[in-house]
Structure formats: C-alpha cells, structure tokens
Design an enzyme around this catalytic site. Structure first.
Site, PDB file in Angstrom:
ATOM      1  N   LYS A 187      27.958  21.718  -9.252  1.00  0.00           N
ATOM      2  CA  LYS A 187      29.220  21.230  -9.826  1.00  0.00           C
ATOM      3  C   LYS A 187      30.228  20.949  -8.703  1.00  0.00           C
ATOM      4  O   LYS A 187      30.984  19.978  -8.766  1.00  0.00           O
ATOM      5  CB  LYS A 187      29.799  22.248 -10.817  1.00  0.00           C
ATOM      6  CG  LYS A 187      29.018  22.422 -12.104  1.00  0.00           C
ATOM      7  CD  LYS A 187      28.963  21.172 -12.961  1.00  0.00           C
ATOM      8  CE  LYS A 187      30.283  20.813 -13.608  1.00  0.00           C
ATOM      9  NZ  LYS A 187      30.123  19.664 -14.563  1.00  0.00           N
ATOM     10  N   ARG A 225      35.684  37.496 -16.589  1.00  0.00           N
ATOM     11  CA  ARG A 225      35.773  36.056 -16.846  1.00  0.00           C
ATOM     12  C   ARG A 225      37.092  35.799 -17.584  1.00  0.00           C
ATOM     13  O   ARG A 225      37.644  36.697 -18.225  1.00  0.00           O
ATOM     14  CB  ARG A 225      34.580  35.571 -17.702  1.00  0.00           C
ATOM     15  CG  ARG A 225      33.205  35.768 -17.044  1.00  0.00           C
ATOM     16  CD  ARG A 225      33.055  34.881 -15.842  1.00  0.00           C
ATOM     17  NE  ARG A 225      31.752  34.966 -15.184  1.00  0.00           N
ATOM     18  CZ  ARG A 225      31.494  35.737 -14.120  1.00  0.00           C
ATOM     19  NH1 ARG A 225      32.411  36.538 -13.632  1.00  0.00           N
ATOM     20  NH2 ARG A 225      30.302  35.698 -13.539  1.00  0.00           N
ATOM     21  N   TYR A 270      24.106  26.536  -9.798  1.00  0.00           N
ATOM     22  CA  TYR A 270      24.924  25.800 -10.776  1.00  0.00           C
ATOM     23  C   TYR A 270      26.277  25.422 -10.176  1.00  0.00           C
ATOM     24  O   TYR A 270      26.672  24.245 -10.162  1.00  0.00           O
ATOM     25  CB  TYR A 270      25.123  26.642 -12.047  1.00  0.00           C
ATOM     26  CG  TYR A 270      26.257  26.149 -12.935  1.00  0.00           C
ATOM     27  CD1 TYR A 270      26.190  24.906 -13.558  1.00  0.00           C
ATOM     28  CD2 TYR A 270      27.411  26.921 -13.139  1.00  0.00           C
ATOM     29  CE1 TYR A 270      27.233  24.442 -14.355  1.00  0.00           C
ATOM     30  CE2 TYR A 270      28.451  26.471 -13.929  1.00  0.00           C
ATOM     31  CZ  TYR A 270      28.354  25.231 -14.535  1.00  0.00           C
ATOM     32  OH  TYR A 270      29.395  24.772 -15.326  1.00  0.00           O
ATOM     33  N   THR A 296      34.263  23.121 -13.602  1.00  0.00           N
ATOM     34  CA  THR A 296      34.323  24.554 -13.899  1.00  0.00           C
ATOM     35  C   THR A 296      35.101  25.313 -12.824  1.00  0.00           C
ATOM     36  O   THR A 296      35.171  24.869 -11.667  1.00  0.00           O
ATOM     37  CB  THR A 296      32.877  25.101 -13.973  1.00  0.00           C
ATOM     38  OG1 THR A 296      32.900  26.521 -13.914  1.00  0.00           O
ATOM     39  CG2 THR A 296      32.026  24.625 -12.793  1.00  0.00           C
ATOM     40  N   ASP A 297      35.623  26.469 -13.205  1.00  0.00           N
ATOM     41  CA  ASP A 297      36.293  27.332 -12.216  1.00  0.00           C
ATOM     42  C   ASP A 297      35.290  27.969 -11.253  1.00  0.00           C
ATOM     43  O   ASP A 297      35.679  28.502 -10.208  1.00  0.00           O
ATOM     44  CB  ASP A 297      37.125  28.423 -12.929  1.00  0.00           C
ATOM     45  CG  ASP A 297      36.315  29.351 -13.831  1.00  0.00           C
ATOM     46  OD1 ASP A 297      35.090  29.156 -13.977  1.00  0.00           O
ATOM     47  OD2 ASP A 297      36.920  30.273 -14.423  1.00  0.00           O
ATOM     48  N   GLU A 298      33.992  27.911 -11.599  1.00  0.00           N
ATOM     49  CA  GLU A 298      32.996  28.616 -10.776  1.00  0.00           C
ATOM     50  C   GLU A 298      32.864  28.015  -9.379  1.00  0.00           C
ATOM     51  O   GLU A 298      32.357  28.655  -8.470  1.00  0.00           O
ATOM     52  CB  GLU A 298      31.642  28.663 -11.498  1.00  0.00           C
ATOM     53  CG  GLU A 298      31.785  29.308 -12.864  1.00  0.00           C
ATOM     54  CD  GLU A 298      30.478  29.693 -13.533  1.00  0.00           C
ATOM     55  OE1 GLU A 298      29.465  29.853 -12.838  1.00  0.00           O
ATOM     56  OE2 GLU A 298      30.496  29.842 -14.767  1.00  0.00           O
ATOM     57  N   PRO A 341      22.093  42.912 -23.949  1.00  0.00           N
ATOM     58  CA  PRO A 341      21.849  43.137 -22.514  1.00  0.00           C
ATOM     59  C   PRO A 341      23.066  42.837 -21.641  1.00  0.00           C
ATOM     60  O   PRO A 341      23.428  41.684 -21.430  1.00  0.00           O
ATOM     61  CB  PRO A 341      20.717  42.139 -22.205  1.00  0.00           C
ATOM     62  CG  PRO A 341      20.892  41.036 -23.201  1.00  0.00           C
ATOM     63  CD  PRO A 341      21.532  41.630 -24.422  1.00  0.00           C
ATOM     64  N   ILE A 353      30.502  21.967 -25.495  1.00  0.00           N
ATOM     65  CA  ILE A 353      31.895  21.515 -25.380  1.00  0.00           C
ATOM     66  C   ILE A 353      32.005  20.037 -25.768  1.00  0.00           C
ATOM     67  O   ILE A 353      32.942  19.626 -26.463  1.00  0.00           O
ATOM     68  CB  ILE A 353      32.454  21.748 -23.958  1.00  0.00           C
ATOM     69  CG1 ILE A 353      32.283  23.216 -23.562  1.00  0.00           C
ATOM     70  CG2 ILE A 353      33.935  21.359 -23.889  1.00  0.00           C
ATOM     71  CD1 ILE A 353      32.671  23.526 -22.122  1.00  0.00           C
TER      72      ILE A 353
END
Ligand code: NAD
Ligand code: TYD
Length: 352
Positions: free
Chosen positions: A162, A222, A158, A132-134, A213, A11
C-alpha cells in the site's frame, strides 16, 4: 458518473450503497471478485440502472481503457486491493500484483484519459486513492498519532504494497499533474466485513461456539472507524479535497484488541445470550502474528479543519449496530463461510 474499483468488497460495497442512497449519480463498479469480493453485498441494487457491475481486473489495461472511454467518469475511486495482513504474510505475491501493479495500471490509464479531456473536464477530474494508516508503521504507547507528514515505515507485505501504491499516486501528481487525492484511514468495521478480520471473525466464532483467537497479549491498539464514516470522508475529499493532498481519516477511537473482543462478548451476551454462559469463556490467547504492529492512531485534524469532516458514529453506537447487523444477517456469514456466495458468480459468469 464515477468509476469505483473493488466495489464488491467490504468498504467498496458500503461506499457504493451509501453513494446511491445520497445521490443519483451513476456508478460503474470494476471488481475482479476475488475471495473477498461478494456480489451479495450489492443485492439491494438488483435492477437499479444507476449501478453497472463489471467483473474484471485492475491490472487489465485494455479493459480499464475501454471503461474510461465508454463511461467517461468524472472521478475514479480506487478501493481494489488485497487487504488482509495475515494473508500477505503467507502469500505476498498477489499483494504486489494488485496493490502495486494494479494501481500503476489504473494511474497510467487515467493519465491517458485525462490528458485527452477538454480543459473544463480536465480541471474537474479526480483520481481518489483509498489507503491505510498501516503505511506509517507502528507507534509506541506515548507517541503522537499519525499526521499526514509522518514518515512511511511499513512493516508487513500488505502495508509495504500500500505504501508503494501511495508513492505511485503521489508521483503521478507531481510528475504528470494528474489530479489525485489520497486518504489514509484507520481500521474500519461494520456490515459486510469479511469474517477473516478481527471483529466479524470474533462475532462469527462466538455464535458458532468456537474459540476467539487473540494474537499475543491482545494489547495491540487499533483506531476503529465505522465504515459509513469512512464513506462520508471519501465523499468529502471528492467534493472539496485539493489535488495532490493527503487526508488522514480516523475515529479518535483507540482500543486494545482484547477490549474489542470483550465488548463483542458483552454485546452478544445481552443480545443473544448463550445457555453455556458468557461468550468470554471462548477467549483464547494464540501465537502472535509475525512483525505485529503494536499501535496505530490517526490524527484526523486536517480533514476536519479543511473539509469539515467528523465521524457521525461513536464506537458504542457503531459496534452495537455492527453486532445487530451480524445477528440479523447470519445467512450472509454462512454463505461466505461455505463459499456458497461464489456459486452465483460461477453460474452468472461461466458462459460469458
Ligand atoms: P476487501 O478485501 O474487503 O475488498 C477488496 C475488493 O477488491 C474485493 O471486492 C476484491 O474482489 C477486489 N479486488 C481485489 N483484487 C482486485 C483486482 N486485481 N482487480 C479488481 N478488483 C480486485 O478490502 P476492504 O477492507 O474493503 O478495503 C478496501 C480498500 O480500503 C483497500 O484499498 C484497503 O487497503 C483500504 N483500507 C481498508 C481498511 C480496512 O479496515 N478494511 C482500512 C483502511 C484502508
Ligand atoms: P485485522 O482485522 O486483521 O486488521 P489489521 O491487521 O489490518 O489491523 O486485525 C486487527 C487486529 O486484531 C490486529 O492487531 C490483529 C488482531 N487479530 C487477532 O488478535 N486475532 C485474529 O484472529 C485476527 C484476525 C486479528
């Protein structure tokens, strides 16, 4: 000028390229060139003196201090991070170092720099944190999309790292008055996306005749956004976002993973047909990711209402452009996969 961190990654590189397409304001780009940093992403800027690349670590306080003193940027746009959930499950340590300690180091350096500015420059200065939205956790099928006031419920190393960095950025505003903004964005896709992530991995594997995979049942959802739309959202926040505010950025584009993979197969069938038959023959369900979040969705009404931002691409236009880019840039993918992109870096930096 502005200081960008992590501008050799997916990004960040798109942001730097896009920024210099839209304006002549110079960019200093601080990037440690981890496995995810690739100077080939910025090859089109060779000889362009609006771009200054500095190889270095955001955890190096002395270096960050000296860059701020030398270049006097009016804004910092902070992309640098470890960004891959699967890697964070296998080796979380580097995520804590870069995402948490690195953000802390940048905030402290920015605070010292900002405190010493004259009043005008102090008011104009911005620290923009790219997140991030996570951090918001996982949604059930009927739950409303994430707004900026949703509780933080990170589930992976992760997203936890964040989330920690978001909290630091918030605290540096509330405690010290540092003029920060934060954007929490959904999954990006587009050119220069490292082929460990879903979309570029599936394209690369399909073209190589390898299995595609799909984790678990492939029904994880997502919310996909074309990368240049993320770049325009960050520019809008830098231009008119309010210090201390958080903006959610998304494409109103929720899709289950299996639908993404089938769409990629259909586009490849059209653009580069394989004599062996449809690429969908390669789809293989594999063991799920531990702790896999089921669904993310962004409510992007605040950034539209307050800053007038909306994505320019639909999923159909963005995904077609992406597949076309990967077909036209197979050498880029091959260099990433062989590690050849690192040779230039080693040659260039070995004697410095
Ligand atoms: P990326 O992994 O492609 O790039 C990260 C860049 O940061 C690389 O160039 C790497 O060399 C650099 N970097 C890593 N550690 C560093 C350190 N200690 N010092 C200096 N540079 C370092 O990541 P990306 O996908 O481009 O994500 C950029 C930012 O956007 C991250 O903060 C990520 O959390 C956030 N984000 C990503 C997505 C997405 O879909 N990819 C979505 C929302 C938010
Ligand atoms: P990814 O691109 O790793 O992004 P994130 O985990 O940050 O959302 O993965 C996107 C989705 O695709 C996620 O639900 C995991 C899934 N996925 C697969 O099914 N197979 C794969 O090989 C990869 C890399 C991801």
């Amino acid at each position: 000028m502005i200081l960008v961190t992590g501008g050799a990654g997916f990004i960040g590189a798109n942001f730097v390229l896009d920024w210099l397409r839209q304006s002549d304001e110079p960019v200093v780009n601080l990037d440690a060139l981890t496995y995810a940093g690739n100077l080939e992403n910025l090859a089109s800027l060779a000889g362009d003196d609006r771009h200054t690349f500095v190889k270095g670590d955001i955890c190096d306080r002395e270096l960050v201090d000296s860059l701020l003193a030398t270049y006097q940027p009016r804004a910092i746009v902070h992309f640098a991070a470890e960004s891959h959930v699967d890697r964070s499950i296998h080796a979380p340590g580097e995520f804590m170092r870069t995402n948490v300690t690195g953000t802390f180091t940048l905030l402290e350096s920015a605070r010292a720099h900002w405190m010493a500015l004259a009043d005008d420059a102090k008011g104009a200065f911005r620290f923009h944190h790219v997140s991030t939205d996570e951090v918001y956790g996982s949604l059930g099928p009927g739950d409303p999309a994430f707004t900026e006031t949703k509780t933080y419920e990170p589930n992976s190393p992760y997203s936890a790292s964040k989330a920690a960095s978001d909290h630091l950025v918030r605290a540096w505003h509330h405690t010290y008055g540092l003029p920060v903004t934060t954007s929490n964005c959904s999954n990006n896709y587009g050119p220069y996306h490292f082929p460990e992530k879903l979309i570029p991995l599936m394209i690369a594997n399909a073209l190589a005749g390898k299995q595609l995979p799909v984790y678990g049942d492939g029904m994880q959802v997502r919310d996909w956004l074309y990368v240049t739309d993320h770049c325009s959202a960050i520019r809008a926040v830098l231009e008119s976002g309010k210090p201390g505010e958080v903006y959610n950025v998304g494409g109103w584009n929720e899709k289950p993973n299996i639908e993404i993979v089938k769409t990629l197969c259909a586009l490849l069938d059209e653009l580069k047909p394989d004599a062996a038959g449809s690429y969908s023959r390669l789809i293989t369900y594999v063991t799920d990711r531990p702790g896999h979040d089921r669904r993310y969705a962004i409510d992007a009404r605040k950034i539209e209402r307050d800053l007038g931002w909306r994505p320019a691409e639909t999923f159909d236009t963005g995904i077609r452009k992406t597949v076309e880019w990967y077909l036209a840039n197979q050498a880029w993918v091959a260099n990433v996969q062989s590690g050849a992109y690192r040779d230039w870096v080693e040659k260039n930096y070995a004697e410095r």
